[in-house]
Design a protein around this motif. Sequence first.
Motif, PDB file in Angstrom:
ATOM      1  N   VAL A  20       0.831  -1.201   0.000  1.00 21.19           N
ATOM      2  CA  VAL A  20       0.000   0.000   0.000  1.00 21.19           C
ATOM      3  C   VAL A  20       0.870   1.256   0.000  1.00 21.19           C
ATOM      4  CG1 VAL A  20      -1.789  -1.218   1.314  1.00 21.19           C
ATOM      5  CG2 VAL A  20      -0.144   0.222   2.527  1.00 21.19           C
ATOM      6  N   VAL A  21       0.282   2.337  -0.474  1.00 24.06           N
ATOM      7  CA  VAL A  21       0.855   3.674  -0.301  1.00 24.06           C
ATOM      8  C   VAL A  21      -0.093   4.450   0.606  1.00 24.06           C
ATOM      9  CG1 VAL A  21       1.333   5.896  -1.396  1.00 24.06           C
ATOM     10  CG2 VAL A  21       2.169   3.794  -2.449  1.00 24.06           C
ATOM     11  N   LEU A 159       1.768   8.524  -8.566  1.00 21.38           N
ATOM     12  CA  LEU A 159       2.917   8.129  -9.385  1.00 21.38           C
ATOM     13  C   LEU A 159       3.718   7.015  -8.710  1.00 21.38           C
ATOM     14  CD1 LEU A 159       4.748   8.641 -11.848  1.00 21.38           C
ATOM     15  CD2 LEU A 159       5.898  10.417 -10.513  1.00 21.38           C
ATOM     16  N   ARG A 160       4.055   7.208  -7.441  1.00 17.79           N
ATOM     17  CA  ARG A 160       4.846   6.200  -6.733  1.00 17.79           C
ATOM     18  C   ARG A 160       4.067   4.891  -6.575  1.00 17.79           C
ATOM     19  NH1 ARG A 160       8.474   9.061  -8.224  1.00 17.79           N
ATOM     20  NH2 ARG A 160       9.613  10.510  -6.889  1.00 17.79           N
ATOM     21  N   ALA A 161       2.762   4.984  -6.331  1.00 19.07           N
ATOM     22  CA  ALA A 161       1.942   3.765  -6.223  1.00 19.07           C
ATOM     23  C   ALA A 161       2.013   2.962  -7.517  1.00 19.07           C
ATOM     24  CB  ALA A 161       0.503   4.125  -5.889  1.00 19.07           C
ATOM     25  N   ALA A 162       1.931   3.648  -8.655  1.00 21.42           N
ATOM     26  CA  ALA A 162       2.026   2.970  -9.942  1.00 21.42           C
ATOM     27  C   ALA A 162       3.421   2.380 -10.146  1.00 21.42           C
ATOM     28  CB  ALA A 162       1.692   3.940 -11.073  1.00 21.42           C
ATOM     29  N   GLU A 163       4.440   3.126  -9.746  1.00 20.53           N
ATOM     30  CA  GLU A 163       5.819   2.683  -9.962  1.00 20.53           C
ATOM     31  C   GLU A 163       6.179   1.446  -9.144  1.00 20.53           C
ATOM     32  OE1 GLU A 163       8.723   6.250 -11.109  1.00 20.53           O
ATOM     33  OE2 GLU A 163       7.692   6.607  -9.210  1.00 20.53           O
ATOM     34  N   GLY A 165       4.030  -0.684  -7.749  1.00 22.67           N
ATOM     35  CA  GLY A 165       3.023  -1.737  -7.824  1.00 22.67           C
ATOM     36  C   GLY A 165       2.143  -1.841  -6.592  1.00 22.67           C
ATOM     37  N   ALA A 166       1.827  -0.700  -5.972  1.00 19.34           N
ATOM     38  CA  ALA A 166       0.930  -0.715  -4.816  1.00 19.34           C
ATOM     39  C   ALA A 166      -0.493  -1.038  -5.273  1.00 19.34           C
ATOM     40  CB  ALA A 166       0.962   0.632  -4.099  1.00 19.34           C
ATOM     41  N   GLU A 167      -1.235  -1.710  -4.415  1.00 16.08           N
ATOM     42  CA  GLU A 167      -2.586  -2.136  -4.757  1.00 16.08           C
ATOM     43  C   GLU A 167      -3.650  -1.122  -4.390  1.00 16.08           C
ATOM     44  OE1 GLU A 167      -1.493  -6.826  -3.943  1.00 16.08           O
ATOM     45  OE2 GLU A 167      -2.539  -5.640  -2.434  1.00 16.08           O
ATOM     46  N   VAL A 168      -3.292  -0.130  -3.568  1.00 16.00           N
ATOM     47  CA  VAL A 168      -4.266   0.861  -3.124  1.00 16.00           C
ATOM     48  C   VAL A 168      -3.523   2.079  -2.582  1.00 16.00           C
ATOM     49  CG1 VAL A 168      -4.422   0.010  -0.749  1.00 16.00           C
ATOM     50  CG2 VAL A 168      -6.394   1.157  -1.755  1.00 16.00           C
ATOM     51  N   ILE A 169      -4.185   3.239  -2.629  1.00 11.73           N
ATOM     52  CA  ILE A 169      -3.703   4.428  -1.941  1.00 11.73           C
ATOM     53  C   ILE A 169      -4.647   4.706  -0.784  1.00 11.73           C
ATOM     54  CG2 ILE A 169      -3.285   6.925  -2.089  1.00 11.73           C
ATOM     55  CD1 ILE A 169      -2.605   6.531  -5.043  1.00 11.73           C
ATOM     56  N   LEU A 170      -4.091   4.759   0.419  1.00  6.10           N
ATOM     57  CA  LEU A 170      -4.871   5.066   1.615  1.00  6.10           C
ATOM     58  C   LEU A 170      -4.645   6.523   1.953  1.00  6.10           C
ATOM     59  CD1 LEU A 170      -3.964   1.887   3.729  1.00  6.10           C
ATOM     60  CD2 LEU A 170      -5.842   2.174   2.090  1.00  6.10           C
ATOM     61  N   MET A 171      -5.662   7.351   1.752  1.00  6.79           N
ATOM     62  CA  MET A 171      -5.541   8.799   1.953  1.00  6.79           C
ATOM     63  C   MET A 171      -6.098   9.205   3.309  1.00  6.79           C
ATOM     64  SD  MET A 171      -6.151  10.739  -1.645  1.00  6.79           S
ATOM     65  CE  MET A 171      -5.311  12.143  -0.955  1.00  6.79           C
ATOM     66  N   ALA A 172      -5.190   9.494   4.241  1.00  8.96           N
ATOM     67  CA  ALA A 172      -5.589   9.916   5.588  1.00  8.96           C
ATOM     68  C   ALA A 172      -5.688  11.438   5.622  1.00  8.96           C
ATOM     69  CB  ALA A 172      -4.569   9.419   6.607  1.00  8.96           C
ATOM     70  N   LYS A 173      -6.894  11.929   5.859  1.00 10.89           N
ATOM     71  CA  LYS A 173      -7.127  13.375   5.799  1.00 10.89           C
ATOM     72  C   LYS A 173      -7.753  13.875   7.095  1.00 10.89           C
ATOM     73  CE  LYS A 173      -7.873  14.788   1.445  1.00 10.89           C
ATOM     74  NZ  LYS A 173      -8.603  15.133   0.226  1.00 10.89           N
ATOM     75  N   ASN A 174      -8.169  15.140   7.051  1.00  9.35           N
ATOM     76  CA  ASN A 174      -8.836  15.729   8.214  1.00  9.35           C
ATOM     77  C   ASN A 174     -10.352  15.547   8.160  1.00  9.35           C
ATOM     78  OD1 ASN A 174      -6.533  16.596   9.516  1.00  9.35           O
ATOM     79  ND2 ASN A 174      -6.469  18.537   8.433  1.00  9.35           N
ATOM     80  N   ILE A 221      -5.720   2.007  -9.811  1.00  6.43           N
ATOM     81  CA  ILE A 221      -5.331   2.016  -8.399  1.00  6.43           C
ATOM     82  C   ILE A 221      -6.474   2.615  -7.587  1.00  6.43           C
ATOM     83  CG2 ILE A 221      -3.650   2.832  -6.702  1.00  6.43           C
ATOM     84  CD1 ILE A 221      -1.700   3.213  -9.087  1.00  6.43           C
ATOM     85  N   PRO A 222      -7.148   1.829  -6.767  1.00 11.85           N
ATOM     86  CA  PRO A 222      -8.238   2.385  -5.952  1.00 11.85           C
ATOM     87  C   PRO A 222      -7.701   3.312  -4.867  1.00 11.85           C
ATOM     88  CG  PRO A 222      -7.834   0.099  -5.357  1.00 11.85           C
ATOM     89  CD  PRO A 222      -6.964   0.390  -6.544  1.00 11.85           C
ATOM     90  N   ILE A 223      -8.570   4.198  -4.387  1.00 13.70           N
ATOM     91  CA  ILE A 223      -8.220   5.175  -3.358  1.00 13.70           C
ATOM     92  C   ILE A 223      -9.236   5.047  -2.225  1.00 13.70           C
ATOM     93  CG2 ILE A 223      -7.799   7.625  -2.882  1.00 13.70           C
ATOM     94  CD1 ILE A 223      -8.010   7.730  -6.190  1.00 13.70           C
ATOM     95  N   VAL A 224      -8.749   4.963  -1.005  1.00 13.01           N
ATOM     96  CA  VAL A 224      -9.632   4.978   0.156  1.00 13.01           C
ATOM     97  C   VAL A 224      -9.368   6.268   0.922  1.00 13.01           C
ATOM     98  CG1 VAL A 224     -10.392   3.790   2.238  1.00 13.01           C
ATOM     99  CG2 VAL A 224      -9.507   2.461   0.303  1.00 13.01           C
TER     100      VAL A 224
END
Length: 249
Positions: A20-21, A159-163, A165-174, A221-224
Amino acid sequence: MGSEKGKPAPAPGKALYRRVVVKLSGEALAGGRAYGLDHDTLRSIALQLKGLEAAGVQTAVVVGGGNIWRGVSGSAGGIDRATADYMGMLATCINSLALQETLEANDMESRVLSAIEMRQIAETYIRRRAIRHLEKGRVVIFAAGTGNPFFTTDTTAALRAAEVGAEVILMAKNVDGVYDSDPAENPEAVKYDSLTYQEALERGLKVMDSTALSLCMDNHIPIVVFSLAESESIFRAAMGERIGTIVGR
């Protein structure tokens, strides 16, 4: 986030993702303060990443710099946009080093890989080197954005997730997900449980910038999107619990 202090790392379980990223906004690292770093927040993040390591998840992190400097704001104040963006990249390096130190203090190996060469404090980003660190169980922290002005750290995450081979981006926000309008301004704002990439782009929703979102769409690449303030939210998202908003196909 202060309630996390002294709390052990989450118990390992069966993770949904292998690699993951995690995208952390600089503002989230401030822990509710207007500026700087909140050490309880950093420790909470470190313990959650330790839980992911125990569950066998290979983890890379992209950190923003908005708690120290925002390039767009600096440009509006009269600084050349490219220069303001480079200043923002340096802010991400400060945050990355702080996270690295917190991880190491909690018995986790980590490496900071910078898109801008600064050999005294970080390794220079090389894709194969990043993958090798991940395979060895180290947390990889991507610093200095893409190394180019006019791109956000959201684009770095995509970009880094694609490079790597991450399966998902976990976006921690406010905020605890994606809404049809700003929930801070509109109490009637509606939260989405899920969206397609195209819906997010067409509706102009604040998932991430359009360049980053298009990169995720093109590379499937899915995003949570979820709130960092929720208890153990990074760990829960990586384990597959339905929190926040999922953006995908």
